[in-house]
Motif scaffolding. Structure first.
Motif, PDB file in Angstrom:
ATOM      1  N   TYR A  42     -36.151  -7.587  15.136  1.00 24.15           N
ATOM      2  CA  TYR A  42     -34.757  -7.182  15.101  1.00 24.15           C
ATOM      3  C   TYR A  42     -34.626  -5.689  15.400  1.00 24.15           C
ATOM      4  O   TYR A  42     -35.346  -4.865  14.840  1.00 24.15           O
ATOM      5  CB  TYR A  42     -34.145  -7.479  13.726  1.00 24.15           C
ATOM      6  CG  TYR A  42     -32.732  -6.987  13.604  1.00 24.15           C
ATOM      7  CD1 TYR A  42     -31.673  -7.779  14.037  1.00 24.15           C
ATOM      8  CD2 TYR A  42     -32.455  -5.726  13.097  1.00 24.15           C
ATOM      9  CE1 TYR A  42     -30.374  -7.324  13.962  1.00 24.15           C
ATOM     10  CE2 TYR A  42     -31.162  -5.264  13.018  1.00 24.15           C
ATOM     11  CZ  TYR A  42     -30.116  -6.065  13.447  1.00 24.15           C
ATOM     12  OH  TYR A  42     -28.829  -5.604  13.376  1.00 24.15           O
ATOM     13  N   ASP A  73     -35.679 -10.613  20.252  1.00 21.18           N
ATOM     14  CA  ASP A  73     -34.957 -10.805  18.997  1.00 21.18           C
ATOM     15  C   ASP A  73     -33.547 -10.248  19.103  1.00 21.18           C
ATOM     16  O   ASP A  73     -33.172  -9.667  20.124  1.00 21.18           O
ATOM     17  CB  ASP A  73     -35.718 -10.138  17.851  1.00 21.18           C
ATOM     18  CG  ASP A  73     -35.507 -10.833  16.513  1.00 21.18           C
ATOM     19  OD1 ASP A  73     -34.435 -11.432  16.305  1.00 21.18           O
ATOM     20  OD2 ASP A  73     -36.424 -10.770  15.675  1.00 21.18           O
ATOM     21  N   SER A  74     -32.774 -10.387  18.060  1.00 23.34           N
ATOM     22  CA  SER A  74     -31.390  -9.925  18.036  1.00 23.34           C
ATOM     23  C   SER A  74     -31.295  -8.411  18.029  1.00 23.34           C
ATOM     24  O   SER A  74     -32.167  -7.725  17.491  1.00 23.34           O
ATOM     25  CB  SER A  74     -30.689 -10.470  16.787  1.00 23.34           C
ATOM     26  OG  SER A  74     -30.651 -11.871  16.818  1.00 23.34           O
ATOM     27  N   ASN A  75     -30.211  -7.900  18.634  1.00 24.44           N
ATOM     28  CA  ASN A  75     -29.922  -6.475  18.674  1.00 24.44           C
ATOM     29  C   ASN A  75     -31.093  -5.678  19.247  1.00 24.44           C
ATOM     30  O   ASN A  75     -31.370  -4.568  18.827  1.00 24.44           O
ATOM     31  CB  ASN A  75     -29.550  -5.964  17.281  1.00 24.44           C
ATOM     32  CG  ASN A  75     -28.837  -4.632  17.342  1.00 24.44           C
ATOM     33  OD1 ASN A  75     -28.001  -4.401  18.212  1.00 24.44           O
ATOM     34  ND2 ASN A  75     -29.178  -3.748  16.441  1.00 24.44           N
ATOM     35  N   THR A 103     -33.884 -10.114  28.076  1.00 24.99           N
ATOM     36  CA  THR A 103     -33.678 -10.135  26.628  1.00 24.99           C
ATOM     37  C   THR A 103     -33.377 -11.553  26.182  1.00 24.99           C
ATOM     38  O   THR A 103     -32.859 -12.362  26.950  1.00 24.99           O
ATOM     39  CB  THR A 103     -32.508  -9.222  26.204  1.00 24.99           C
ATOM     40  OG1 THR A 103     -31.306  -9.691  26.818  1.00 24.99           O
ATOM     41  CG2 THR A 103     -32.753  -7.776  26.599  1.00 24.99           C
ATOM     42  N   GLY A 105     -31.818 -13.272  22.502  1.00 28.26           N
ATOM     43  CA  GLY A 105     -31.310 -12.985  21.164  1.00 28.26           C
ATOM     44  C   GLY A 105     -29.906 -12.431  21.248  1.00 28.26           C
ATOM     45  O   GLY A 105     -29.494 -11.867  22.258  1.00 28.26           O
ATOM     46  N   GLU A 106     -29.168 -12.594  20.154  1.00 29.38           N
ATOM     47  CA  GLU A 106     -27.803 -12.106  20.082  1.00 29.38           C
ATOM     48  C   GLU A 106     -27.776 -10.596  20.268  1.00 29.38           C
ATOM     49  O   GLU A 106     -28.580  -9.876  19.692  1.00 29.38           O
ATOM     50  CB  GLU A 106     -27.196 -12.473  18.731  1.00 29.38           C
ATOM     51  CG  GLU A 106     -25.746 -12.148  18.609  1.00 29.38           C
ATOM     52  CD  GLU A 106     -25.163 -12.643  17.298  1.00 29.38           C
ATOM     53  OE1 GLU A 106     -23.979 -12.388  17.075  1.00 29.38           O
ATOM     54  OE2 GLU A 106     -25.886 -13.266  16.507  1.00 29.38           O
ATOM     55  N   TRP A 107     -26.854 -10.106  21.097  1.00 29.25           N
ATOM     56  CA  TRP A 107     -26.719  -8.697  21.437  1.00 29.25           C
ATOM     57  C   TRP A 107     -27.998  -8.126  22.035  1.00 29.25           C
ATOM     58  O   TRP A 107     -28.338  -6.964  21.825  1.00 29.25           O
ATOM     59  CB  TRP A 107     -26.257  -7.867  20.234  1.00 29.25           C
ATOM     60  CG  TRP A 107     -24.799  -8.010  20.004  1.00 29.25           C
ATOM     61  CD1 TRP A 107     -24.207  -8.814  19.075  1.00 29.25           C
ATOM     62  CD2 TRP A 107     -23.743  -7.391  20.728  1.00 29.25           C
ATOM     63  NE1 TRP A 107     -22.852  -8.724  19.175  1.00 29.25           N
ATOM     64  CE2 TRP A 107     -22.538  -7.852  20.182  1.00 29.25           C
ATOM     65  CE3 TRP A 107     -23.706  -6.490  21.781  1.00 29.25           C
ATOM     66  CZ2 TRP A 107     -21.307  -7.445  20.652  1.00 29.25           C
ATOM     67  CZ3 TRP A 107     -22.471  -6.080  22.249  1.00 29.25           C
ATOM     68  CH2 TRP A 107     -21.298  -6.557  21.683  1.00 29.25           C
TER      69      TRP A 107
END
Length: 134
Positions: A42, A73-75, A103, A105-107
Motif C-alpha cells: 500500500y 497495490d492500492s494507492n 499499476t 489496485g485502487e488509485w
C-alpha cells in the motif's frame, strides 16, 4: 543496464535513481536499459528516476529503454520520471522508448513523467502530462 529494484511492504518506495528524492535532493542523468522497478505494498511508489519526488526534490534527464515500472497495490503510483510527484517536487526531461508503466489496485496511477501529480508538482519537457487529484 539490466537492473532490478523491488520492494515489498507498506510505503516501500523504489527507484533506480532514488526511492525518495526530497529536500534539495537531485537525481539527474539516469538511464535505465532493460531494467525493472516493482513495488508491492500500500502506498509504495515506483519510478525509474525516483519512487517519490517531493518537498523540492528534482529528477531530471531520465531515459528508459526497454524498461518496466510496476506497482501491485492500492494507492501505489508508477512512472518513468517519478512514481509520485508532489509538494513542489519537479520532474524534467523524461524520455521512454519501448517501455511500460503498469499499476494494479485502487488509485494506482501511472504515467510517463509522473504517475501521480499533486500539490504544486511540476513537469517540464516532452513527457506525458500528469493528472492532478488534489
Amino acid at each position: 543496464m539490466n537492473s532490478t529494484v523491488e520492494t515489498v511492504g507498506w510505503r516501500a518506495n523504489a527507484g533506480i535513481g532514488g526511492g525518495r528524492v526530497f529536500g534539495a535532493g537531485t537525481v539527474a542523468n539516469t538511464a535505465a536499459v532493460n531494467s525493472n522497478v516493482t513495488t508491492s505494498g500500500y502506498g509504495s511508489y515506483a519510478g525509474i528516476g525516483g519512487g517519490a519526488v517531493l518537498d523540492g526534490g528534482t529528477v531530471a534527464n531520465t531515459t528508459a529503454v526497454n524498461s518496466h515500472v510496476k506497482t501491485t497495490d492500492s494507492n501505489a503510483y508508477a512512472g518513468i520520471g517519478g512514481g509520485s510527484v508532489y509538494r513542489e517536487g519537479t520532474v524534467a526531461n523524461t524520455t521512454a522508448v519501448n517501455s511500460h508503466v503498469t499499476t494494479a489496485g485502487e488509485w494506482g496511477l501511472a504515467g510517463i513523467g509522473g504517475g501521480g501529480c499533486r500539490n504544486g508538482c511540476q513537469h517540464h519537457g516532452g513527457e506525458q502530462p500528469c493528472q492532478n487529484h488534489g
